[in-house]
Design a protein around this motif. Structure first.
Motif, PDB file in Angstrom:
ATOM      1  N   UNK A   1      42.331 -47.327 -19.314  1.00 17.62           N
ATOM      2  CA  UNK A   1      41.046 -47.895 -19.719  1.00 17.62           C
ATOM      3  C   UNK A   1      39.897 -47.012 -19.233  1.00 17.62           C
ATOM      4  N   UNK A   2      40.014 -46.484 -18.006  1.00 17.27           N
ATOM      5  CA  UNK A   2      38.969 -45.602 -17.479  1.00 17.27           C
ATOM      6  C   UNK A   2      38.837 -44.346 -18.340  1.00 17.27           C
ATOM      7  N   UNK A   3      39.956 -43.822 -18.822  1.00 15.37           N
ATOM      8  CA  UNK A   3      39.926 -42.627 -19.675  1.00 15.37           C
ATOM      9  C   UNK A   3      39.229 -42.911 -21.002  1.00 15.37           C
ATOM     10  N   UNK A   4      39.487 -44.081 -21.559  1.00 17.01           N
ATOM     11  CA  UNK A   4      38.848 -44.451 -22.828  1.00 17.01           C
ATOM     12  C   UNK A   4      37.340 -44.564 -22.648  1.00 17.01           C
ATOM     13  N   UNK A   5      36.918 -45.262 -21.605  1.00 14.55           N
ATOM     14  CA  UNK A   5      35.489 -45.427 -21.361  1.00 14.55           C
ATOM     15  C   UNK A   5      34.805 -44.076 -21.145  1.00 14.55           C
ATOM     16  N   UNK A   6      35.424 -43.227 -20.350  1.00 15.88           N
ATOM     17  CA  UNK A   6      34.829 -41.931 -20.062  1.00 15.88           C
ATOM     18  C   UNK A   6      34.727 -41.075 -21.333  1.00 15.88           C
ATOM     19  N   UNK A   7      35.773 -41.102 -22.147  1.00 14.31           N
ATOM     20  CA  UNK A   7      35.761 -40.312 -23.383  1.00 14.31           C
ATOM     21  C   UNK A   7      34.677 -40.783 -24.337  1.00 14.31           C
ATOM     22  N   UNK A   8      34.518 -42.104 -24.471  1.00 19.35           N
ATOM     23  CA  UNK A   8      33.483 -42.618 -25.364  1.00 19.35           C
ATOM     24  C   UNK A   8      32.085 -42.316 -24.824  1.00 19.35           C
ATOM     25  N   UNK A   9      31.915 -42.381 -23.521  1.00 20.59           N
ATOM     26  CA  UNK A   9      30.611 -42.080 -22.913  1.00 20.59           C
ATOM     27  C   UNK A   9      30.245 -40.613 -23.115  1.00 20.59           C
ATOM     28  N   UNK A  10      31.220 -39.725 -22.943  1.00 21.67           N
ATOM     29  CA  UNK A  10      30.968 -38.295 -23.117  1.00 21.67           C
ATOM     30  C   UNK A  10      30.645 -37.935 -24.569  1.00 21.67           C
ATOM     31  N   UNK A  11      31.104 -38.773 -25.502  1.00 24.60           N
ATOM     32  CA  UNK A  11      30.931 -38.454 -26.927  1.00 24.60           C
ATOM     33  C   UNK A  11      29.548 -38.797 -27.468  1.00 24.60           C
ATOM     34  N   UNK A  12      28.711 -39.476 -26.665  1.00 24.17           N
ATOM     35  CA  UNK A  12      27.399 -39.925 -27.135  1.00 24.17           C
ATOM     36  C   UNK A  12      26.276 -39.157 -26.452  1.00 24.17           C
ATOM     37  N   UNK A  13      25.259 -38.805 -27.236  1.00 23.41           N
ATOM     38  CA  UNK A  13      24.039 -38.221 -26.692  1.00 23.41           C
ATOM     39  C   UNK A  13      22.988 -39.307 -26.535  1.00 23.41           C
ATOM     40  N   UNK A  14      22.069 -39.138 -25.570  1.00 22.91           N
ATOM     41  CA  UNK A  14      21.044 -40.175 -25.364  1.00 22.91           C
ATOM     42  C   UNK A  14      20.255 -40.509 -26.613  1.00 22.91           C
ATOM     43  N   UNK A  15      19.858 -39.494 -27.376  1.00 23.10           N
ATOM     44  CA  UNK A  15      19.028 -39.766 -28.552  1.00 23.10           C
ATOM     45  C   UNK A  15      19.788 -40.513 -29.641  1.00 23.10           C
ATOM     46  N   UNK A  16      21.131 -40.474 -29.620  1.00 19.05           N
ATOM     47  CA  UNK A  16      21.923 -41.187 -30.638  1.00 19.05           C
ATOM     48  C   UNK A  16      21.977 -42.686 -30.378  1.00 19.05           C
ATOM     49  N   UNK A  17      21.586 -43.097 -29.156  1.00 16.20           N
ATOM     50  CA  UNK A  17      21.608 -44.519 -28.817  1.00 16.20           C
ATOM     51  C   UNK A  17      20.221 -45.037 -28.448  1.00 16.20           C
ATOM     52  N   UNK A  18      19.194 -44.281 -28.822  1.00 15.98           N
ATOM     53  CA  UNK A  18      17.826 -44.746 -28.624  1.00 15.98           C
ATOM     54  C   UNK A  18      17.209 -44.422 -27.281  1.00 15.98           C
ATOM     55  N   UNK A  19      17.862 -43.567 -26.487  1.00 14.25           N
ATOM     56  CA  UNK A  19      17.297 -43.150 -25.214  1.00 14.25           C
ATOM     57  C   UNK A  19      16.557 -41.823 -25.386  1.00 14.25           C
ATOM     58  N   UNK A  20      15.585 -41.514 -24.511  1.00 17.27           N
ATOM     59  CA  UNK A  20      14.862 -40.243 -24.620  1.00 17.27           C
ATOM     60  C   UNK A  20      15.813 -39.058 -24.506  1.00 17.27           C
ATOM     61  N   UNK A  21      15.593 -38.059 -25.349  1.00 17.34           N
ATOM     62  CA  UNK A  21      16.416 -36.858 -25.315  1.00 17.34           C
ATOM     63  C   UNK A  21      16.134 -36.071 -24.038  1.00 17.34           C
ATOM     64  N   UNK A  22      17.167 -35.466 -23.481  1.00 16.72           N
ATOM     65  CA  UNK A  22      16.979 -34.667 -22.273  1.00 16.72           C
ATOM     66  C   UNK A  22      16.373 -33.310 -22.580  1.00 16.72           C
TER      67      UNK A  22
END
Length: 257
Positions: A1-22
């Motif tokens: 489960x930890x591997x799944x969560x980490x993989x999904x988190x790594x696959x997203x950029x902040x701007x793709x989820x409405x957060x300010x781009x780095x």
């Protein structure tokens, strides 16, 4: 489960989820979302997600659902994660609209089927069907909604579904009630329910169906009057496209009397 969560988190950029781009900030490049950013997106206290991802605190069903939506899980990923965590299937799909859309490739599968076959969505709207299914109806036109037709159409009650009062209606009504209980806000199911409450024949079944534990007709055999083939027996085979939870593939095997 930890591997799944980490993989999904790594696959997203902040701007793709409405957060300010780095942008091009100085320092080492961060892959995907940070754990603190996940806390922001899930309205969790600072550091909560990091403990979940590290396995230091257990996942709850509500938090897994929130994470799955924030991290963009597919329906399959969510079902797999839920079963791995809780040992059972989730009670509700990840996507509130799951079961509404059917992949177009299913039409090809229906057309290759010699027996009557169709696919309906979670609210029993007819999405696809083959020509063998069309031929069953005296009107020459399949209904827009199969449940509405079975419970409220005179074509169904007085012609096609032989012995409707005893062999069809008492079993179809509990199916409808189950679907409505699973999706109480679905507008199509609400509309059908309203029609049932104003139809004397359907209402009688509705009042009697509360205690019958019946949710699907898979394997059932019932009398059916085919518009071209006459009276016979229909054996129903039901399955579900995995990509559309709540939808139904129905194959009806017809044997003339």
């Amino acid at each position: 489960m930890q591997q799944i969560l980490r993989a999904r988190r790594y696959a997203l950029d902040p701007d793709s989820v409405g957060l300010p781009s780095r942008g091009s900030r100085p320092g080492p490049r961060v892959q995907g979302l940070t754990q603190n950013e996940v806390d922001q997106l899930t309205n969790a206290s600072s550091g909560y997600y990091s403990k979940v991802e590290a396995g230091r605190i257990p996942l709850t069903a509500d938090y897994l659902l929130t994470l799955a939506r924030v991290l963009g899980f597919s329906e399959d990923e969510y079902n797999y994660s839920y079963m791995q965590t809780f040992g059972a299937k989730p009670g509700l799909p990840l996507n509130p609209d799951a079961g509404r859309s059917i992949p177009p490739v299913w039409q090809r599968a229906l057309d290759a089927q010699a027996e009557m076959a169709y696919v309906s969505d979670r609210a029993y709207n007819l999405r696809m069907h083959n020509s063998a299914f069309t031929a069953m109806f005296p009107s020459g036109h399949p209904p827009a909604n199969t449940m509405e037709w079975m419970l409220l159409s005179d074509e169904a009650r007085d012609f096609c579904l032989e012995n409707w009062e005893t062999d069809w209606g008492p079993y179809v009504m509990p199916q409808f009630r189950t679907a409505l209980a699973l999706h109480p806000d679905d507008p199509d199911l609400q509309r059908i329910n309203e029609r049932i409450l104003h139809d004397k024949r359907a209402l009688r079944l509705h009042e009697k169906a509360s205690s019958l534990p019946y949710t699907h007709p898979d394997g059932d055999e019932r009398p059916l009057r085919h518009a071209r083939k006459g009276l016979g027996r229909a054996t129903m085979i039901v399955s579900q496209p995995f990509s559309s939870p709540g939808s139904r593939l129905m194959i009806v095997l017809f044997d003339p009397a």
